[in-house]
Design an enzyme around this catalytic site. Structure first.
Site, PDB file in Angstrom:
ATOM      1  N   ASP A 102     -11.155   3.255   3.667  1.00 31.44           N
ATOM      2  CA  ASP A 102     -11.526   1.839   3.691  1.00 31.44           C
ATOM      3  C   ASP A 102     -13.028   1.652   3.491  1.00 31.44           C
ATOM      4  O   ASP A 102     -13.480   0.561   3.168  1.00 31.44           O
ATOM      5  CB  ASP A 102     -11.199   1.253   5.075  1.00 31.44           C
ATOM      6  CG  ASP A 102      -9.988   0.349   5.089  1.00 31.44           C
ATOM      7  OD1 ASP A 102      -9.652  -0.210   4.032  1.00 31.44           O
ATOM      8  OD2 ASP A 102      -9.397   0.206   6.168  1.00 31.44           O
ATOM      9  N   LYS A 151       0.841  -1.208   0.000  1.00 25.47           N
ATOM     10  CA  LYS A 151       0.000   0.000   0.000  1.00 25.47           C
ATOM     11  C   LYS A 151       0.870   1.250   0.000  1.00 25.47           C
ATOM     12  O   LYS A 151       0.609   2.206  -0.730  1.00 25.47           O
ATOM     13  CB  LYS A 151      -0.932   0.001   1.217  1.00 25.47           C
ATOM     14  CG  LYS A 151      -2.100  -0.961   1.074  1.00 25.47           C
ATOM     15  CD  LYS A 151      -2.862  -1.133   2.386  1.00 25.47           C
ATOM     16  CE  LYS A 151      -3.927  -2.205   2.218  1.00 25.47           C
ATOM     17  NZ  LYS A 151      -4.482  -2.666   3.502  1.00 25.47           N
ATOM     18  N   GLN A 204      -4.907  -1.170   9.539  1.00 27.75           N
ATOM     19  CA  GLN A 204      -4.916  -2.515   8.984  1.00 27.75           C
ATOM     20  C   GLN A 204      -5.603  -3.481   9.952  1.00 27.75           C
ATOM     21  O   GLN A 204      -5.315  -3.510  11.144  1.00 27.75           O
ATOM     22  CB  GLN A 204      -3.468  -2.950   8.705  1.00 27.75           C
ATOM     23  CG  GLN A 204      -3.332  -4.315   8.061  1.00 27.75           C
ATOM     24  CD  GLN A 204      -3.807  -4.354   6.614  1.00 27.75           C
ATOM     25  OE1 GLN A 204      -3.865  -3.321   5.937  1.00 27.75           O
ATOM     26  NE2 GLN A 204      -4.149  -5.528   6.132  1.00 27.75           N
TER      27      GLN A 204
HETATM   28  N1  GUN Z   1      -7.165  -6.358   6.142  1.00 24.05           N
HETATM   29  C1  GUN Z   1      -7.415  -7.095   5.038  1.00 24.05           C
HETATM   30  N2  GUN Z   1      -8.004  -6.334   4.093  1.00 24.05           N
HETATM   31  C2  GUN Z   1      -8.126  -5.094   4.612  1.00 24.05           C
HETATM   32  C3  GUN Z   1      -8.640  -3.872   4.110  1.00 24.05           C
HETATM   33  O1  GUN Z   1      -9.136  -3.764   2.984  1.00 24.05           O
HETATM   34  N3  GUN Z   1      -8.570  -2.815   4.956  1.00 24.05           N
HETATM   35  C4  GUN Z   1      -8.058  -2.917   6.207  1.00 24.05           C
HETATM   36  N4  GUN Z   1      -8.055  -1.824   6.963  1.00 24.05           N
HETATM   37  N5  GUN Z   1      -7.568  -4.028   6.700  1.00 24.05           N
HETATM   38  C5  GUN Z   1      -7.605  -5.118   5.909  1.00 24.05           C
END
Ligand code: GUN
Length: 293
Positions: A120, A53, A97
């Site tokens: 998100d 990311k 996350q």
């Molecule tokens: N963990 C796995 N996928 C995601 C996501 O799309 N966003 C977040 N914040 N955590 C994750």
């Protein structure tokens, strides 16, 4: 004829290109979109996602930052970081996350993030906006990515029957919300199946489009699919595989060999839905920055 493969990596690259153009336009006005990712603990899979990311955000011209906190972090300590990011005008998107360590309530964290920075799409305000079809909210990145893939590949949804397998807040529920809206990419009849659904195959066999998002490899096999249906595989289970360099392998929910023999279009794992998730995160972040400008 085997199913056409839906190339998520190629579509994601195109979207990242569009995001880079929008970032450059903002930069010309003195605004650099900023994405802050918070990683609590050192879960191996999460750390890899977070690195990707940060790298992807910098590549499109954003200010990408990762805040790493120890696994022993308390909820109050994490909320204090969220408060600081909420108040920082250089930060346009915040992502904590998931999963977070068990001493922290994930819903408390999600609710604390300013909904205008919740790229998100997990905050209740954004969940509600997506459900009622308001365009200024943020849709969660994975279902938004699936939605874009269907449109890019000319898969008609209007009047079609979509069967979603999985009812998570991150994928299944928002996927349903996107597909039942009126207008382009919507107007579908949607069935949401889950772990308590008896005779899953009875449902999937009646689908024009099957979206599998349960996180269990091999859930969808060819005999569960109507010939010519479109199949989207959201599964990303990491399984041990000593034959690969990393010792791990990603497996989807779909049994590729049998489903590709009957479906008309299918997303591979990896290279299907996965790359779209980060592309949509970047798109949400540039929009968050545009909405403050
Ligand atoms: N963990 C796995 N996928 C995601 C996501 O799309 N966003 C977040 N914040 N955590 C994750």
């Amino acid at each position: 004829m085997p199913a056409e493969l839906i190339d998520g990596a190629a579509v994601a690259k195109k979207i990242r290109g569009e995001v880079a153009v929008r970032c450059a336009a903002l930069a010309a006005r003195g605004i650099v979109p900023g994405l802050s990712v918070v990683l609590v603990g050192d879960d191996g899979g999460s750390a890899a996602y977070v690195r990707n990311k940060e790298k992807a955000s910098i590549e499109v011209g954003m200010r990408g930052e990762t805040i790493r906190m120890p696994a022993t972090t308390t909820q109050d300590e994490l909320l204090a970081v969220v408060d600081r990011l909420n108040a920082d005008p250089a930060v346009h998107g915040i992502l904590v996350q998931m999963p977070v360590p068990k001493q922290i309530d994930p819903q408390a964290v999600i609710r604390r993030i300013a909904s205008s920075k919740d790229v998100d799409g997990f905050h209740p305000v954004n969940v509600g906006k997506v459900l009622i079809g308001e365009r200024d909210g943020f849709a969660p990145c994975t279902p938004a990515g699936v939605h874009v893939l269907l449109q890019e590949y000319g898969v008609e949804t209007a009047g079609k029957h979509v069967v979603i397998v999985g009812r998570s807040n991150i994928v299944g529920k928002p996927m349903m919300a996107l597909l039942i809206q009126q207008g382009a990419g919507g107007d579908a009849t949607v069935t949401v199946c889950h772990s308590r659904t008896p005779d899953l195959a009875w449902h999937t066999k009646r689908a024009d489009i099957v979206i599998a998002a349960v996180g269990r490899p091999g859930t969808i096999t060819g005999d569960m699919i109507r010939p010519g249906a479109v199949v989207i595989d959201v599964g990303t289970s990491r399984v041990a595989d000593p034959t690969t360099k990393s010792g791990m392998r990603l497996l989807g929910d779909v049994d590729f060999a049998t489903v590709s023999a009957v479906a008309s279009k299918l997303t591979p794992v990896p290279g299907g839905v996965g790359p779209m998730t980060i592309a949509m995160l970047l798109r949400n972040t540039v929009r968050a920055a545009e909405q403050t400008a």
